[in-house]
Design an enzyme around this catalytic site. Structure first.
Site, PDB file in Angstrom:
ATOM      1  N   SER A  70       6.247  -7.164  -0.187  1.00 42.07           N
ATOM      2  CA  SER A  70       6.872  -5.701  -0.606  1.00 42.07           C
ATOM      3  C   SER A  70       6.618  -4.050  -0.887  1.00 42.07           C
ATOM      4  O   SER A  70       7.436  -3.116  -0.884  1.00 42.07           O
ATOM      5  CB  SER A  70       8.875  -5.980  -0.708  1.00 42.07           C
TER       6      SER A  70
ATOM      7  N   LYS B  94      17.678  -3.527  -5.974  1.00 35.51           N
ATOM      8  CA  LYS B  94      16.672  -3.001  -5.231  1.00 35.51           C
ATOM      9  C   LYS B  94      17.064  -1.582  -5.803  1.00 35.51           C
ATOM     10  O   LYS B  94      16.820  -0.131  -6.423  1.00 35.51           O
ATOM     11  CB  LYS B  94      15.510  -2.893  -4.720  1.00 35.51           C
TER      12      LYS B  94
END
Length: 818
Positions: A716, A759
């Site tokens: 990611s 996140k």
């Protein structure tokens, strides 16, 4: 000394042999009178034939049989027997040597007189000798078929004086006591102890019959000073005497115990007969009757009731002192006390359940909705196979307290089973009754503790199950958590099937990676992400402050914590997904207040944001993204961790070289491959980005992830890596208020990633303003808290070009080819 009892008897036979030597000759023996005279060379007058011995010694005045097997030893014995000359007996230092040399023998030994030389029917040679005097080897002689040596005879010292007499008396008393402690003491030896007057002879006789190592006997043989010799023998004798006393006492105690048990058993049987005649019941009968009464009230299943009845009859026939009595009784108590058919749950009220969940937990709307759906299904279909819920989330987000709230909403008993570190299958299935200290497994123990078979059972930390040589606990849980099988769960200790279908199991975990696939397949996952700042503030107001006030003995009137102080704690002193550290910091503030109130009870304290640094120290977290991205080659990424989301800085620099890519920061293989892909992608777009191709050939590029002690992996960070490299090679700074996440492909596409909610919350807590996410993660929009949706600007990325265009500012420096 007990081990030398056979030896004492042998010496009795040796005395008989001596008598036979004086008066006649036995069949199969060859006496010294009939030994042929070989006429060989005779030894000098001051020399003797030497007989090496392994594990025995000859002492003066002692008649000792000696076995002979070596040729030189046989020759020495035959010479001494033929010539009627003395023989010297020396101990060899190493008993394993087959042919000892002169250096392998001790220098001090005993001169013996050969009483009889015997040749047995099996071909063995034996010598009966009487010790005469100690001697010292002066020199060994050569030229003989046996060992021979010149010797110096050692005269015995005179045994006079009060010290010698006292020691002699003490030695005689102790030796007599030791002999009497033997099972069958030799009468002739007991008489000898009383008649021997010479201290030297007494010491040698006691030493020869003591159970000592042969090296210890050699030490006594080499002790010429009479006082020192008596002291050594007394010391060894005192130790053996203490061993004999203890052995005698243990034997007496064992005999008394056995007699006492037999007597107790006889009396107990007589008592039972008397009580039976009088119509009275003994304690055991009362105990069995109580168990029967409890079993009748327990409403046991038919199969279990038959088994219990059979065991009760068996228990009634047992003696209370039998070893198996307590095992059978304990097993019956477990079977009777289990809630086989006891249910305490009331009908489910969905409105009341919603109220309880809202009272106990702030936020978590999606989780609460899923729990209410579950309860609604259980209300409409109580007999259906309900799924096993598994709450997954970082520490401190309320997984365990949610289970307690569900139990309160359903009015059921709540029990918790901690699975962290469990590595023995018997912890789940129980031990078999054949083992000492056997017990049921944790599942059955928890149900007995709850007292109902429809309790709420929380299996805490299911992701931290271990595996050892005792089996795999996760495999044992497969039957427990399978609604199609757990209605007949069989615990090894109970040895009877127990219905677990009415138990509502709720598991908790911090991550799913360590949960085995078959076990994970039996559970429905409900994810609990972190809280927003507003939710943490509300939780602190409603729950944490009051709980810490009670824990620290402070009332609301005595201490007040302002909203500004709570916000300061949330933003600058804690950075977590849950509220566990926040509660600790609130507790620290209240402890400080409690100390001041204890000194002055009339004091009323108000803690504001400005007071916190003086109590907790300087702020632990600050918005550092601006200074970390004030130069080219630095980008802010977003990462997921088991304890919530976090921001991740990526730093890139270039140094003169030949085009290598250097990666540091404890990266995993997937992240290393993402960095290679990002560099290749930037190289492919050098014309669009205005990068001179010579830069790649004449420079090495170093990419570093700070916090190098923390392992990092996953795809990611691809977007952030690409943006950092583009910033480095174009001289354009990355916007300090933007963070990004997403996987990249070599075609320049941005691919979806996981952990979006965590996140985004990490970006919000870090004070960022804009977040770049993959466009294919729009499906996670509903999971993002409303506060984050309003507080952040979202950029949805289809390609890497969009990320570079949105993240990079104008050129701030010219990039030259090194």
């Amino acid at each position: 000394m007990t081990e030398h009892l056979p030896e004492l008897r042998n010496n009795g036979h040796a005395a008989e042999a001596l008598s036979a030597a004086d008066g006649g000759q036995s069949r199969g023996e060859q006496s010294t009178a009939n030994a042929p005279d070989g006429g060989e060379q005779r030894l000098p007058a001051d020399a003797v034939a030497i007989l090496p011995v392994r594990n025995t010694l000859l002492f003066p005045t002692i008649v000792q049989p000696l076995g002979i097997g070596r040729e030189r030893s046989i020759a020495a014995a035959q010479y001494a027997a033929r010539t009627q000359s003395p023989i010297g007996v020396l101990l060899q230092r190493d008993p394993d040597l087959a042919e000892p040399g002169r250096a392998d023998l001790y220098e001090i030994g005993t001169v013996g007189h050969v009483l009889r030389y015997l040749t047995a029917q099996d071909g063995g040679h034996h010598l009966i000798a009487r010790g005469e005097q100690r001697f010292r080897v002066v020199e060994f002689l050569d030229g003989y078929p046996f060992l021979a040596a010149r010797i110096e005879r050692i005269e015995e010292p005179e045994g006079k004086g009060p010290e010698i007499e006292a020691r002699t008396h003490q030695l005689r008393e102790r030796a007599t006591e030791a002999l009497r402690l033997l099972p069958e003491p030799p009468a002739e030896l007991l008489g000898a102890m009383q008649t021997i007057a010479e201290p030297t002879a007494l010491a040698d006789i006691v030493t020869s019959f003591l159970d000592l190592k042969v090296t210890e006997k050699q030490q006594i043989l080499e002790t010429f000073d009479l006082k020192a010799r008596l002291d050594k023998v007394l010391w060894f004798l005192a130790y053996r005497l203490e061993v004999l006393r203890l052995s005698h006492d243990i034997g007496q105690q064992t005999r008394a115990t056995m007699e006492g048990r037999q007597r107790e058993h006889l009396l107990r049987e007589q008592m039972r007969a008397i009580q039976k005649e009088l119509g009275e019941a003994d304690e055991q009968s009362t105990e069995v009757a109580e168990l029967k009464e409890q079993a009748a009230k327990a409403n046991l299943p038919e199969e279990v009731a038959k088994f219990v009845d059979k065991e009760l009859k068996r228990l009634a026939r047992m003696s209370e002192g039998a070893a198996e009595y307590s095992l059978v009784r304990t097993h019956l108590e477990w079977l009777i006390e289990l809630p086989w058919n006891v249910e305490t749950g009331a009908p489910i009220d969905i409105a009341e359940a919603r109220k309880v969940l809202d009272e106990d937990h702030c936020g978590l709307e999606k989780v609460k909705r899923r729990i209410l759906e579950y309860l609604a299904v259980r209300k409409l279909n109580p007999t259906g196979n309900a799924p096993i819920l598994c709450f997954v989330g970082p520490p401190g987000v309320g997984k365990t307290s949610l289970g307690q709230s569900i139990a309160r909403a359903m009015n059921r008993k709540f029990v918790r089973v901690s699975l962290g570190g469990v590595h023995d299958e018997a912890e789940i299935r129980g031990h078999r009754r054949t083992y000492v200290g056997a017990l049921p497994g944790n599942i059955i123990q928890a149900i007995r503790k709850a007292g109902s078979r429809d309790c709420i059972m929380m299996l805490d930390e299911i992701d931290k199950l271990g595996r050892g040589i005792q089996g795999d606990p996760s495999a044992a849980l497969l039957e427990v958590l399978d609604p199609a099988q757990n209605s007949t769960f069989r615990d090894n200790y109970l040895a009877q099937p127990f219905d677990l279908s009415q138990v509502m199991f709720i598991a908790t975990a911090n991550m799913l990676d360590t949960i085995p696939g078959p076990l994970l397949d039996r559970m429905e996952i409900i994810r609990l992400s972190g809280y927003t700042g507003a939710e943490k503030l509300e939780i602190a107001r409603r729950y944490l402050i009051q709980r810490q006030r009670e824990a620290n003995g402070v009332t609301e009137e005595q201490c007040e914590i302002t909203e500004a102080a709570l916000l300061s704690l949330i933003r600058t002193y804690t950075r977590e997904a849950g509220v566990r550290n926040l509660e600790r910091e609130i507790g620290a503030l209240l402890r400080h207040a409690a100390m001041r109130i204890a000194e002055n009870p009339t004091l009323k304290i108000r803690i504001d944001a400005d007071d916190i640094p003086a109590i907790l120290g300087p702020p632990r977290f600050e918005a550092e993204q601006a200074q970390r991205t004030s130069m080219t080659g630095v980008a802010t990424g977003l990462a997921w961790t088991p304890v919530g989301g976090d921001i991740l800085f990526i730093e890139a620099t270039r140094i003169p070289g030949n085009g290598r890519l250097i990666l540091t920061g404890q990266l995993g293989d997937v992240m290393k491959e993402s960095a290679q892909a990002a560099l290749s992608l930037v190289k492919s777009k050098y014309e669009t980005l205005g990068i001179k191709p010579e830069i790649f050939e004449k420079n090495d590029i170093h990419v570093h992830f700070p916090a190098g002690a923390i392992p990092k992996d996953g795809p990611s960070a691809g977007v952030a890596l690409t943006v950092a490299l583009a910033s480095l090679l174009t001289g354009r700074v990355v916007n300090s208020e933007i963070a990004m996440t997403g996987e990249i492909s070599l075609r320049g596409l941005v691919l979806p990633v996981g952990g979006i909610k965590e996140k985004v919350l990490a970006a919000l807590h870090a004070g960022l303003k804009k977040v770049m996410l993959p466009a294919r993660n729009r499906r996670d929009w509903d999971d993002i808290p409303e506060e984050a949706q309003k507080g952040l600007e979202f950029v949805w990325l289809e390609t890497v070009d969009q990320a570079i265009g949105a993240a990079l500012a104008e050129r701030v420096e010219d990039v030259e080819v090194s």
